[in-house]
Scaffold this motif. Structure first.
Motif, PDB file in Angstrom:
ATOM      1  N   ILE A   7       0.884  -0.969  -0.114  1.00 29.37           N
ATOM      2  CA  ILE A   7      -0.088   0.206  -0.055  1.00 29.37           C
ATOM      3  C   ILE A   7       0.859   1.304   0.191  1.00 29.37           C
ATOM      4  CG2 ILE A   7      -1.778   1.352   1.274  1.00 29.37           C
ATOM      5  CD1 ILE A   7      -2.739  -1.315   2.608  1.00 29.37           C
ATOM      6  N   ILE A   8       0.922   1.844  -0.927  1.00 35.34           N
ATOM      7  CA  ILE A   8       1.465   3.299  -1.250  1.00 35.34           C
ATOM      8  C   ILE A   8       0.651   4.445  -1.176  1.00 35.34           C
ATOM      9  CG2 ILE A   8       3.841   2.160  -1.901  1.00 35.34           C
ATOM     10  CD1 ILE A   8       2.925   3.045  -4.831  1.00 35.34           C
ATOM     11  N   MET A   9       1.283   5.766  -0.657  1.00 36.71           N
ATOM     12  CA  MET A   9       0.460   6.868  -1.055  1.00 36.71           C
ATOM     13  C   MET A   9       1.477   7.760  -1.181  1.00 36.71           C
ATOM     14  SD  MET A   9      -0.568   6.616   2.934  1.00 36.71           S
ATOM     15  CE  MET A   9      -0.384   4.688   2.818  1.00 36.71           C
ATOM     16  N   GLY A  10       0.822   9.007  -1.674  1.00 38.30           N
ATOM     17  CA  GLY A  10       1.965  10.186  -1.961  1.00 38.30           C
ATOM     18  C   GLY A  10       2.251  11.157  -0.749  1.00 38.30           C
ATOM     19  N   SER A  11       1.636  11.031   0.308  1.00 38.55           N
ATOM     20  CA  SER A  11       1.741  11.566   1.817  1.00 38.55           C
ATOM     21  C   SER A  11       1.168  11.251   2.633  1.00 38.55           C
ATOM     22  CB  SER A  11       1.710  13.099   1.410  1.00 38.55           C
ATOM     23  OG  SER A  11       0.363  13.302   0.990  1.00 38.55           O
ATOM     24  N   GLN A  12       1.542  11.653   3.883  1.00 43.00           N
ATOM     25  CA  GLN A  12       1.054  11.101   5.263  1.00 43.00           C
ATOM     26  C   GLN A  12      -0.557  11.775   5.020  1.00 43.00           C
ATOM     27  OE1 GLN A  12       2.202   9.603   8.000  1.00 43.00           O
ATOM     28  NE2 GLN A  12       0.108   9.595   8.433  1.00 43.00           N
ATOM     29  N   ILE A  36       5.155   5.754   2.195  1.00 42.80           N
ATOM     30  CA  ILE A  36       4.993   6.949   1.376  1.00 42.80           C
ATOM     31  C   ILE A  36       5.843   6.978   0.361  1.00 42.80           C
ATOM     32  CG2 ILE A  36       5.242   9.433   1.663  1.00 42.80           C
ATOM     33  CD1 ILE A  36       4.084   9.249   4.650  1.00 42.80           C
ATOM     34  N   VAL A  37       5.175   7.233  -1.067  1.00 41.08           N
ATOM     35  CA  VAL A  37       6.002   7.106  -2.096  1.00 41.08           C
ATOM     36  C   VAL A  37       5.480   8.040  -2.933  1.00 41.08           C
ATOM     37  CG1 VAL A  37       7.074   5.842  -4.190  1.00 41.08           C
ATOM     38  CG2 VAL A  37       6.465   4.841  -1.807  1.00 41.08           C
ATOM     39  N   SER A  38       6.041   9.356  -2.985  1.00 36.10           N
ATOM     40  CA  SER A  38       5.386  10.435  -3.808  1.00 36.10           C
ATOM     41  C   SER A  38       6.191  10.382  -5.169  1.00 36.10           C
ATOM     42  CB  SER A  38       5.774  11.728  -3.103  1.00 36.10           C
ATOM     43  OG  SER A  38       5.578  12.749  -3.936  1.00 36.10           O
ATOM     44  N   ALA A  39       5.313  10.430  -6.204  1.00 33.90           N
ATOM     45  CA  ALA A  39       5.875  10.655  -7.857  1.00 33.90           C
ATOM     46  C   ALA A  39       6.434  11.874  -7.935  1.00 33.90           C
ATOM     47  CB  ALA A  39       4.599  10.600  -8.407  1.00 33.90           C
ATOM     48  N   THR A  42       9.384  12.229  -4.006  1.00 32.39           N
ATOM     49  CA  THR A  42      10.502  11.192  -3.874  1.00 32.39           C
ATOM     50  C   THR A  42      10.671  10.264  -5.217  1.00 32.39           C
ATOM     51  OG1 THR A  42       8.863   9.627  -2.867  1.00 32.39           O
ATOM     52  CG2 THR A  42      10.237  11.273  -1.439  1.00 32.39           C
ATOM     53  N   PRO A  43      10.991  10.634  -6.303  1.00 38.51           N
ATOM     54  CA  PRO A  43      10.830  10.017  -7.374  1.00 38.51           C
ATOM     55  C   PRO A  43      11.696   8.938  -7.586  1.00 38.51           C
ATOM     56  CG  PRO A  43      11.718  12.077  -7.835  1.00 38.51           C
ATOM     57  CD  PRO A  43      11.185  12.198  -6.591  1.00 38.51           C
ATOM     58  N   ASP A  44      13.089   8.837  -6.863  1.00 30.86           N
ATOM     59  CA  ASP A  44      13.758   7.981  -6.879  1.00 30.86           C
ATOM     60  C   ASP A  44      13.298   6.783  -5.797  1.00 30.86           C
ATOM     61  OD1 ASP A  44      15.717   9.291  -8.230  1.00 30.86           O
ATOM     62  OD2 ASP A  44      16.976  10.022  -6.402  1.00 30.86           O
ATOM     63  N   LEU A  46      10.209   5.955  -5.771  1.00 33.22           N
ATOM     64  CA  LEU A  46       9.226   5.375  -6.452  1.00 33.22           C
ATOM     65  C   LEU A  46       9.919   4.437  -7.514  1.00 33.22           C
ATOM     66  CD1 LEU A  46       6.036   7.194  -8.379  1.00 33.22           C
ATOM     67  CD2 LEU A  46       7.739   5.671  -9.650  1.00 33.22           C
ATOM     68  N   TRP A  47      10.960   5.026  -8.222  1.00 28.88           N
ATOM     69  CA  TRP A  47      11.778   3.933  -9.118  1.00 28.88           C
ATOM     70  C   TRP A  47      12.170   2.651  -8.592  1.00 28.88           C
ATOM     71  CZ3 TRP A  47       9.668   7.357 -11.777  1.00 28.88           C
ATOM     72  CH2 TRP A  47       9.802   7.656 -13.169  1.00 28.88           C
ATOM     73  N   THR A  48      12.835   2.974  -7.399  1.00 28.86           N
ATOM     74  CA  THR A  48      13.276   1.799  -6.648  1.00 28.86           C
ATOM     75  C   THR A  48      12.057   0.681  -6.076  1.00 28.86           C
ATOM     76  OG1 THR A  48      15.326   2.964  -5.670  1.00 28.86           O
ATOM     77  CG2 THR A  48      14.720   1.015  -4.435  1.00 28.86           C
ATOM     78  N   TYR A  49      11.211   1.324  -5.545  1.00 26.97           N
ATOM     79  CA  TYR A  49       9.799   0.403  -5.244  1.00 26.97           C
ATOM     80  C   TYR A  49       9.297  -0.152  -6.266  1.00 26.97           C
ATOM     81  CZ  TYR A  49       5.910  -1.031  -2.358  1.00 26.97           C
ATOM     82  OH  TYR A  49       5.032  -1.488  -1.787  1.00 26.97           O
ATOM     83  N   GLY A  50       9.227   0.541  -7.408  1.00 24.11           N
ATOM     84  CA  GLY A  50       8.636  -0.155  -8.570  1.00 24.11           C
ATOM     85  C   GLY A  50       9.677  -1.149  -9.206  1.00 24.11           C
ATOM     86  N   LYS A  51      10.771  -0.962  -9.334  1.00 24.93           N
ATOM     87  CA  LYS A  51      11.504  -1.816 -10.158  1.00 24.93           C
ATOM     88  C   LYS A  51      12.065  -3.065  -9.012  1.00 24.93           C
ATOM     89  CE  LYS A  51      14.335   0.834 -13.034  1.00 24.93           C
ATOM     90  NZ  LYS A  51      15.128   0.571 -14.060  1.00 24.93           N
ATOM     91  N   THR A  52      11.862  -3.046  -7.745  1.00 28.54           N
ATOM     92  CA  THR A  52      12.061  -4.190  -6.926  1.00 28.54           C
ATOM     93  C   THR A  52      10.775  -4.756  -6.305  1.00 28.54           C
ATOM     94  OG1 THR A  52      12.051  -2.883  -4.831  1.00 28.54           O
ATOM     95  CG2 THR A  52      14.232  -2.914  -5.953  1.00 28.54           C
TER      96      THR A  52
END
Length: 161
Positions: A7-12, A36-39, A42-44, A46-52
């Protein structure tokens, strides 16, 4: 038990909405992680979360975002793991902006889009559980029982004043 749902979201500030997805998974005893993974901010991350995501064993990602709502679509572009988008209600446009941002994905990067707000988040949790239940008989039984209990909780007739 291995965590298979993220479960990810852009902010608190998205947590009160996304908590509904977490609550649905808690009710069904399905483990998950919350991040919390903001497009935009925190784009890096997001990239890491998606790629892994796939290599870490995730089978479904529930992504909630408000406003420009790029998180679900950007996540879908970085992983083959199915993404369920939850439009978070906004003050400016009541979440319609979020809904359109999540719905309007280009061909090749699908995002399953739920309703705006808490009801959509709850359904996202249930949808994620249903996806996992296809390969997990015990979860399928819990989900069936949950649905039966919901149906049983509905009165046959309205209460009359």
């Amino acid at each position: 038990m291995t965590i298979q749902i993220g479960i990810i979201m852009g902010s608190q500030s998205d947590w009160p909405t996304m908590k509904e997805a977490a609550d649905a998974l808690d009710e069904l005893a399905v483990p998950y992680e919350c991040k919390i993974v903001s497009a935009h901010r925190t784009p890096d991350r997001l990239w890491t979360y998606g790629k892994t995501a796939a290599e870490r064993g995730l089978k479904v990602i529930i992504a909630g975002a408000g406003g420009a709502a790029h998180l679900p679509g950007m996540m879908a572009s970085k992983t083959r793991v199915p993404v369920i988008g939850v439009p978070v209600q906004t003050k400016a446009l009541s979440g319609v902006d979020s809904l359109y941002s999540i719905l309007q994905m280009p061909r090749g990067f699908p995002v399953a889009t739920m309703a705006i707000g808490g009801a959509g988040a709850k359904n996202a949790g249930l949808m994620a559980a249903a996806i996992l239940a296809n390969e997990d008989p015990a979860l399928a039984e819990r989900l069936d029982a949950w649905r039966e209990a919901l149906s049983a909780s509905i009165a046959d007739e309205p209460v009359r004043d």
